[in-house]
Design a protein around this motif. Structure first.
Motif, PDB file in Angstrom:
ATOM      1  N   ASN A 193      -0.175  -0.105   3.939  1.00 30.43           N
ATOM      2  CA  ASN A 193       0.691   0.071   5.109  1.00 30.43           C
ATOM      3  C   ASN A 193       0.461   1.372   5.870  1.00 30.43           C
ATOM      4  O   ASN A 193       1.157   1.633   6.866  1.00 30.43           O
ATOM      5  N   GLN A 194      -0.481   2.209   5.438  1.00 26.84           N
ATOM      6  CA  GLN A 194      -0.826   3.379   6.235  1.00 26.84           C
ATOM      7  C   GLN A 194      -1.652   2.955   7.450  1.00 26.84           C
ATOM      8  O   GLN A 194      -2.322   1.920   7.433  1.00 26.84           O
ATOM      9  N   THR A 195      -1.602   3.761   8.482  1.00 26.67           N
ATOM     10  CA  THR A 195      -2.380   3.496   9.692  1.00 26.67           C
ATOM     11  C   THR A 195      -3.586   4.416   9.703  1.00 26.67           C
ATOM     12  O   THR A 195      -3.445   5.642   9.628  1.00 26.67           O
ATOM     13  N   VAL A 196      -4.766   3.813   9.804  1.00 26.42           N
ATOM     14  CA  VAL A 196      -6.033   4.546   9.760  1.00 26.42           C
ATOM     15  C   VAL A 196      -6.797   4.308  11.050  1.00 26.42           C
ATOM     16  O   VAL A 196      -6.990   3.161  11.470  1.00 26.42           O
ATOM     17  N   LEU A 197      -7.224   5.383  11.681  1.00 24.53           N
ATOM     18  CA  LEU A 197      -8.060   5.273  12.872  1.00 24.53           C
ATOM     19  C   LEU A 197      -9.491   5.623  12.497  1.00 24.53           C
ATOM     20  O   LEU A 197      -9.738   6.634  11.837  1.00 24.53           O
ATOM     21  N   ILE A 198     -10.443   4.773  12.931  1.00 21.94           N
ATOM     22  CA  ILE A 198     -11.849   4.950  12.588  1.00 21.94           C
ATOM     23  C   ILE A 198     -12.661   5.108  13.868  1.00 21.94           C
ATOM     24  O   ILE A 198     -12.648   4.230  14.729  1.00 21.94           O
ATOM     25  N   THR A 199     -13.355   6.224  14.007  1.00 19.74           N
ATOM     26  CA  THR A 199     -14.251   6.417  15.141  1.00 19.74           C
ATOM     27  C   THR A 199     -15.625   5.838  14.789  1.00 19.74           C
ATOM     28  O   THR A 199     -15.961   5.674  13.622  1.00 19.74           O
ATOM     29  N   CYS A 255       1.047   9.261  15.560  1.00 20.30           N
ATOM     30  CA  CYS A 255       1.211   7.837  15.224  1.00 20.30           C
ATOM     31  C   CYS A 255       0.242   7.332  14.160  1.00 20.30           C
ATOM     32  O   CYS A 255       0.303   6.164  13.777  1.00 20.30           O
ATOM     33  N   VAL A 256      -0.646   8.193  13.661  1.00 20.10           N
ATOM     34  CA  VAL A 256      -1.697   7.771  12.731  1.00 20.10           C
ATOM     35  C   VAL A 256      -1.607   8.605  11.453  1.00 20.10           C
ATOM     36  O   VAL A 256      -1.437   9.823  11.519  1.00 20.10           O
ATOM     37  N   ASP A 257      -1.704   7.945  10.307  1.00 16.63           N
ATOM     38  CA  ASP A 257      -1.658   8.667   9.034  1.00 16.63           C
ATOM     39  C   ASP A 257      -2.974   9.366   8.725  1.00 16.63           C
ATOM     40  O   ASP A 257      -2.991  10.484   8.209  1.00 16.63           O
ATOM     41  N   THR A 258      -4.103   8.679   9.011  1.00 13.91           N
ATOM     42  CA  THR A 258      -5.423   9.193   8.645  1.00 13.91           C
ATOM     43  C   THR A 258      -6.417   8.901   9.756  1.00 13.91           C
ATOM     44  O   THR A 258      -6.427   7.802  10.322  1.00 13.91           O
ATOM     45  N   GLY A 278       1.651  16.075   8.623  1.00 14.63           N
ATOM     46  CA  GLY A 278       1.197  15.851   7.259  1.00 14.63           C
ATOM     47  C   GLY A 278       0.024  14.895   7.153  1.00 14.63           C
ATOM     48  O   GLY A 278      -0.375  14.540   6.043  1.00 14.63           O
ATOM     49  N   GLY A 279      -0.551  14.514   8.293  1.00 14.59           N
ATOM     50  CA  GLY A 279      -1.657  13.566   8.289  1.00 14.59           C
ATOM     51  C   GLY A 279      -2.964  14.181   7.800  1.00 14.59           C
ATOM     52  O   GLY A 279      -3.080  15.398   7.606  1.00 14.59           O
ATOM     53  N   ARG A 280      -3.963  13.311   7.626  1.00 21.71           N
ATOM     54  CA  ARG A 280      -5.262  13.739   7.098  1.00 21.71           C
ATOM     55  C   ARG A 280      -6.375  13.387   8.076  1.00 21.71           C
ATOM     56  O   ARG A 280      -6.471  12.257   8.533  1.00 21.71           O
ATOM     57  N   TYR A 281      -7.218  14.371   8.329  1.00 23.66           N
ATOM     58  CA  TYR A 281      -8.424  14.181   9.128  1.00 23.66           C
ATOM     59  C   TYR A 281      -9.615  14.299   8.192  1.00 23.66           C
ATOM     60  O   TYR A 281      -9.780  15.309   7.501  1.00 23.66           O
ATOM     61  N   VAL A 282     -10.449  13.249   8.156  1.00 21.76           N
ATOM     62  CA  VAL A 282     -11.582  13.208   7.233  1.00 21.76           C
ATOM     63  C   VAL A 282     -12.849  12.976   8.046  1.00 21.76           C
ATOM     64  O   VAL A 282     -12.905  12.075   8.884  1.00 21.76           O
ATOM     65  N   ILE A 283     -13.881  13.776   7.804  1.00 20.76           N
ATOM     66  CA  ILE A 283     -15.100  13.676   8.602  1.00 20.76           C
ATOM     67  C   ILE A 283     -16.345  13.608   7.729  1.00 20.76           C
ATOM     68  O   ILE A 283     -16.434  14.276   6.703  1.00 20.76           O
TER      69      ILE A 283
END
Length: 363
Positions: A193-199, A255-258, A278-283
């Motif tokens: 149920n987390q929202t993940v945005l993918i570039t 609006c995005v968790d990750t 509190g969100g996470r940015y992963v690269i």
């Protein structure tokens, strides 16, 4: 063992220097490598093409380079920097690249049980090194010779038996892209149920990340060009946003968790803004450009976590093997090429008109 033709030689592609496409030299007169005591010799059947191949070839990892990868391919390059590899250490030339390897074990070192002969295997692309301090690793096809060849060697521990009805090309599309995506998702602790945005969602890692995030029952928002949106949506993306669209206008802030970022570049400035507190940015990539503008106040005022991903614990690749064998993920192979057409394959790769992976095959 029947390793090659009667000549006892093998074919391979040598990277002779940092430079343009002419730095890749196809040869048919190279010696077959001999596995050491703890290694296996693999007859390579297929090898995927990845961004790291091009980045290493052109020297893009050097801190002196600030352009996107595709802006450098057609320029006259004179990279001689000692930091032009991903590890920051000079590459030894000539080098056989190729991080993705699907093949068959045809010989083993003296310490390896000969029962491994004939195994169909995938090679772990990010491998541990001795005296590992927790993040030390090497990339198959970068710090050691890889899969752009008829035969290759690797430690027996890094050649994973695979039971699958998929083709060699399909299996070769998994190692680098899917382990990179799984590592990002694991490090981000993506859950139901987390929202993940993918570039960069139509690329090898991006398309893998869609499947792997959906496997964890997350909601996926994918960014890609308009021509690729239908296929990206078919992979499981819940929402697809056109490349270059304003994310803040489309989604709103917080609006995005990750965020799983493979692109960086100009759109980076919006990514911290759309993350929730509190969100996470992963690269794990920066194909649109490594240098970005960033207001660090957003980082600390929103209690964000920034995570860079290169090193992969062993369980990450073991997960990918399990997912393949249990039919939980599927390959996205756009096109295959014989190995001697590697220059054309890399040109097509840089044109970015495909979705998923391009794969080199050995007949």
């Amino acid at each position: 063992m029947s390793k090659t033709s009667s000549t006892g030689k093998m074919f391979a592609v040598l990277l002779t220097k940092h430079g343009g496409i002419d730095a890749l030299e196809y040869r048919t007169d190279l010696e077959i490598p001999t596995p050491n005591a703890n290694e296996v010799l693999i007859r390579v059947r297929a090898a995927g093409v990845n961004n790291t191949d091009i980045n290493t070839r052109i020297g893009w990892y050097s801190k002196s380079v600030t352009n996107p990868t595709n802006e450098l391919e057609n320029q006259t390059l004179n990279i001689t920097c000692d930091d032009a590899s991903w590890s920051g250490k000079p590459i030894t030339f000539p080098r056989i690249q190729g991080a993705d390897c699907c093949g068959e074990i045809v010989e083993v070192g003296e310490n390896i049980n000969r029962s491994r002969l004939g195994e169909r295997v995938l090679v772990r692309p990010i491998q541990d090194v001795q005296d590992n301090d927790g993040f030390q690793c090497l990339t198959f096809g970068s710090e050691c010779n890889g899969a752009f060849s008829q035969y290759t060697t690797c430690p027996s521990t890094e050649a994973y038996s695979i039971q699958s009805n998929m083709t060699d090309a399909e299996l070769a599309s998994f190692p680098c892209a899917y382990s990179t995506a799984e590592n990002m998702i694991d490090r981000a602790q993506v859950s139901e149920n987390q929202t993940v945005l993918i570039t960069g969602a139509s690329g090898g890692v991006g398309s893998a990340a869609i499947q792997l995030a959906k496997r964890r029952n997350a909601k996926v928002i994918a960014i890609c060009s308009e021509s690729k949106q239908a296929l990206v949506k078919s992979l499981g993306a819940d929402q697809v946003i056109g490349k270059g669209s304003s994310l803040i206008k489309t989604l709103g802030k917080n609006c995005v968790d990750t965020v799983l970022d493979l692109v960086a570049g100009n759109q980076f400035t919006e990514l911290p803004e759309i993350l929730r507190v509190g969100g996470r940015y992963v690269i794990a990539g920066a194909i649109a450009g490594p240098n970005v503008n960033f207001d660090v106040r957003t980082l600390y005022l929103k209690d964000l976590t920034f995570i860079g991903c290169t090193y992969q614990p062993r369980f990450v690749f073991e997960n990918i093997i399990k997912y393949i064998e249990s039919h939980e993920i599927k390959p996205i192979v756009s096109k295959t090429y014989p190995l001697h057409e590697i220059q054309q394959a890399q040109k097509d790769f840089m044109a970015k008109k495909f979705t998923g992976k391009l794969v080199l095959i050995n007949h």
